[in-house]
Design a protein around this motif. Structure first.
Motif, mmCIF file in Angstrom:
data_model
loop_
_atom_site.group_PDB
_atom_site.id
_atom_site.type_symbol
_atom_site.label_atom_id
_atom_site.label_comp_id
_atom_site.label_asym_id
_atom_site.label_seq_id
_atom_site.Cartn_x
_atom_site.Cartn_y
_atom_site.Cartn_z
ATOM 1 N N ALA A 11 0.505 -1.272 -0.027
ATOM 2 C CA ALA A 11 0.255 0.297 -0.139
ATOM 3 C C ALA A 11 1.117 1.083 0.078
ATOM 4 O O ALA A 11 1.913 1.364 0.661
ATOM 5 C CB ALA A 11 -1.165 -0.034 1.086
ATOM 6 N N ASP A 12 0.642 2.110 -1.059
ATOM 7 C CA ASP A 12 0.850 3.530 -1.163
ATOM 8 C C ASP A 12 0.508 4.665 0.426
ATOM 9 O O ASP A 12 1.016 5.526 0.812
ATOM 10 C CB ASP A 12 0.662 3.972 -2.181
ATOM 11 C CG ASP A 12 1.470 3.795 -3.252
ATOM 12 O OD1 ASP A 12 3.116 2.972 -3.004
ATOM 13 O OD2 ASP A 12 0.852 2.678 -3.982
ATOM 14 N N VAL A 13 -0.973 4.316 0.647
ATOM 15 C CA VAL A 13 -1.676 5.810 0.849
ATOM 16 C C VAL A 13 -2.511 5.234 1.905
ATOM 17 O O VAL A 13 -3.704 3.914 1.296
ATOM 18 C CB VAL A 13 -2.427 6.836 0.250
ATOM 19 C CG1 VAL A 13 -3.174 7.501 1.226
ATOM 20 C CG2 VAL A 13 -1.304 7.279 -0.640
ATOM 21 N N TYR A 14 -3.006 5.765 2.780
ATOM 22 C CA TYR A 14 -3.933 5.454 3.978
ATOM 23 C C TYR A 14 -5.257 6.518 3.829
ATOM 24 O O TYR A 14 -4.116 7.262 3.915
ATOM 25 C CB TYR A 14 -3.307 4.530 5.161
ATOM 26 C CG TYR A 14 -4.234 4.030 5.928
ATOM 27 C CD1 TYR A 14 -5.916 3.144 5.589
ATOM 28 C CD2 TYR A 14 -4.801 4.411 7.305
ATOM 29 C CE1 TYR A 14 -6.506 2.761 6.476
ATOM 30 C CE2 TYR A 14 -5.795 3.413 8.068
ATOM 31 C CZ TYR A 14 -6.822 2.744 7.918
ATOM 32 O OH TYR A 14 -7.397 3.001 8.546
ATOM 33 N N TRP A 15 -5.936 6.344 3.586
ATOM 34 C CA TRP A 15 -7.494 7.146 3.543
ATOM 35 C C TRP A 15 -8.258 7.297 4.154
ATOM 36 O O TRP A 15 -8.843 6.500 3.170
ATOM 37 C CB TRP A 15 -7.200 7.898 1.711
ATOM 38 C CG TRP A 15 -8.055 8.243 1.452
ATOM 39 C CD1 TRP A 15 -8.949 10.320 2.083
ATOM 40 C CD2 TRP A 15 -9.482 8.593 -0.226
ATOM 41 N NE1 TRP A 15 -8.812 10.315 1.031
ATOM 42 C CE2 TRP A 15 -9.774 10.531 0.083
ATOM 43 C CE3 TRP A 15 -9.698 7.438 -0.967
ATOM 44 C CZ2 TRP A 15 -10.991 10.264 -0.623
ATOM 45 C CZ3 TRP A 15 -9.670 7.781 -1.744
ATOM 46 C CH2 TRP A 15 -11.082 9.159 -1.892
#
Length: 443
Positions: A87-91
């Motif tokens: 994963a790159d981003v947690y949103w």
């Protein structure tokens, strides 16, 4: 049976990004200014993520936004795995997840323009003080009402939390149970911080004397729209959704309330760091923040500049909350304690609480009060609002830590259960004494 695969919504950890496949993909990324994809973990619904996916890919041609849908607990497992599961981003709107993941070293620092994104609403800080995650949108707590049901009973709408404790609302308030409705612990924590520990619990208990219990977030709006209740304590997006769906309800924020953030962060080992930064910059941009006003989304942006022309009925949090410095970190630390105490103070004894507060209200409304009766009523009121944890004990980190640790520590759980049993005995005694005093004070 194999797990169904969809290009946009991935249900399994992204281990396909590891090894030779990832190197091959990285080799192709030179064709674009950014890497050719960005992997975003979220719990936002597809009707929202789909709009952001389309807008982001249009603004960044050649970058494929890939969504992994995870609830908070599953997201924590994925993001703390080696390489953050690709994963790159947690949103996501999961208030407690971000500090825990930050402390586990999952996030990298962000660079944010504080002239556009102040990171606070009034005195309340909504961004990470350590700079690893940023607020994306906020949701505020308030009161949902049924105007027709109020009018039919000759009632004026409640203007603030304390109004819900008034005798005129007996049996007519929908009260979310803290151990069962996810948004409600922070709601009650905001009342405790604003009113003070002792006065806050006394007010919550008195509201409970007018209340019917609610065990899921959407049921607050449902019970109010049917007229079973005329008012309920809720978070704004449930009320906005009900209004958008044509339900005959209204919603208002009290003069002082908490606005809790949903947040966004980039993982420390993001496989696509440049595309990840582009995504974070995009969702915090004026154009993407304005998308939150869309009728299918109806959430509150964190950029003050986009409120220059808000849709009808949209409250500007930056112009609303004044000097209420809701402390998110304190609230998160005390969540388990507040939930446990709420169950002992409110959930276990709703019926008895209603009897007690109705008797107190009736005695207070009786004519020709004498000094003796007034003193008895005041003592009964104090006992009815008493809680078996002092403000000093609640401020000691050891007690909240005990309740926070009970899930993973059997010894902590045993000690917490013993405390809860003691609280129940103490509360039963204080309420019995209050009822005896109020009966003695009856004219």
């Amino acid at each position: 049976m194999p797990v169904p695969f969809r290009r946009r919504m991935l249900a399994t950890p992204l281990m396909f990004l590891a090894g030779a496949g990832a190197l091959w993909l990285a080799g192709l990324s030179h064709a674009w200014a950014l890497e050719d994809q960005v992997v975003v973990v979220t719990s936002y619904p597809e009707e929202m993520t789909g709009r952001y996916e389309q807008a982001f890919e249009k603004a960044n041609p050649g970058v494929d936004l890939r969504i992994v849908w995870k609830h908070a607990r599953d997201a924590h497992t994925l993001l703390t795995a080696p390489g953050h599961g690709g994963a790159d981003v947690y949103w996501t709107p999961s208030l407690g997840s971000f500090p825990a993941l930050r402390d586990a070293g999952v996030f990298r620092p962000l660079t944010v323009d504080r002239t556009a994104l102040p990171g606070r609403i009034g005195a309340e800080v909504i961004a990470d003080p350590q700079g690893t995650y940023e607020a994306f949108e906020v949701a505020g707590y308030g009161i949902i009402t049924n105007p027709a049901a109020l009018a039919a009973r000759g009632l004026t709408p409640p203007a603030g939390w304390r109004d819900l404790a008034q005798p005129r609302f007996a049996g007519l308030v929908s009260l979310p149970i803290a151990s069962q409705v996810g948004f409600s612990p922070a709601l009650y924590e905001s009342l405790l911080q604003d009113e003070g520990w002792d006065a806050g619990w006394a007010m919550i208990g008195e509201i409970a004397g007018n209340a019917r219990p609610i065990t899921s977030g959407g049921q607050v709006a449902d019970s109010v729209q049917t007229g079973e209740a005329v008012a309920g304590l809720t978070i704004d997006f449930f009320a906005k959704s009900a209004i958008a769906n044509g339900q005959p309800v209204a919603f208002a924020y009290p003069p002082r309330t908490a606005f809790v953030p949903a947040q966004v962060a980039i993982t420390a080992q993001a496989p696509h760091p440049d595309a990840a930064k582009a995504f974070v910059d995009f969702v915090l941009s004026a154009d993407a923040q304005s998308m939150l006003f869309h009728p299918d989304i109806r959430r509150s942006p964190v950029r003050p500049d986009v409120y220059a022309a808000p849709p009808a009925g949209q409250v500007n949090p930056f112009a609303h909350n004044g000097d209420f410095a809701y402390d998110i970190a304190l609230g998160l630390a005390r969540t388990a304690l507040v939930v446990a105490l709420f169950d002992r103070v409110v959930t276990e004894r709703l019926a008895d609480t209603a009897v007690l507060w109705q008797a107190i209200h009736a005695a207070e409304a009786a004519p020709n009060p004498t000094p003796e009766r007034t003193a008895l009523i005041a003592r009964a009121r104090a006992l009815a609002g008493w809680v078996p944890v002092s403000a000093k004990d609640a401020a000691d980190p050891a007690l909240p830590a005990l309740f926070a640790g009970r899930r993973t520590d059997p010894d902590a759980d045993a000690r917490a259960k013993a405390l809860e049993a003691t609280w129940s005995v103490q509360l039963a005694a204080s309420r019995a004494e209050a009822l005896a005093l109020i009966r003695q004070a009856a004219p």
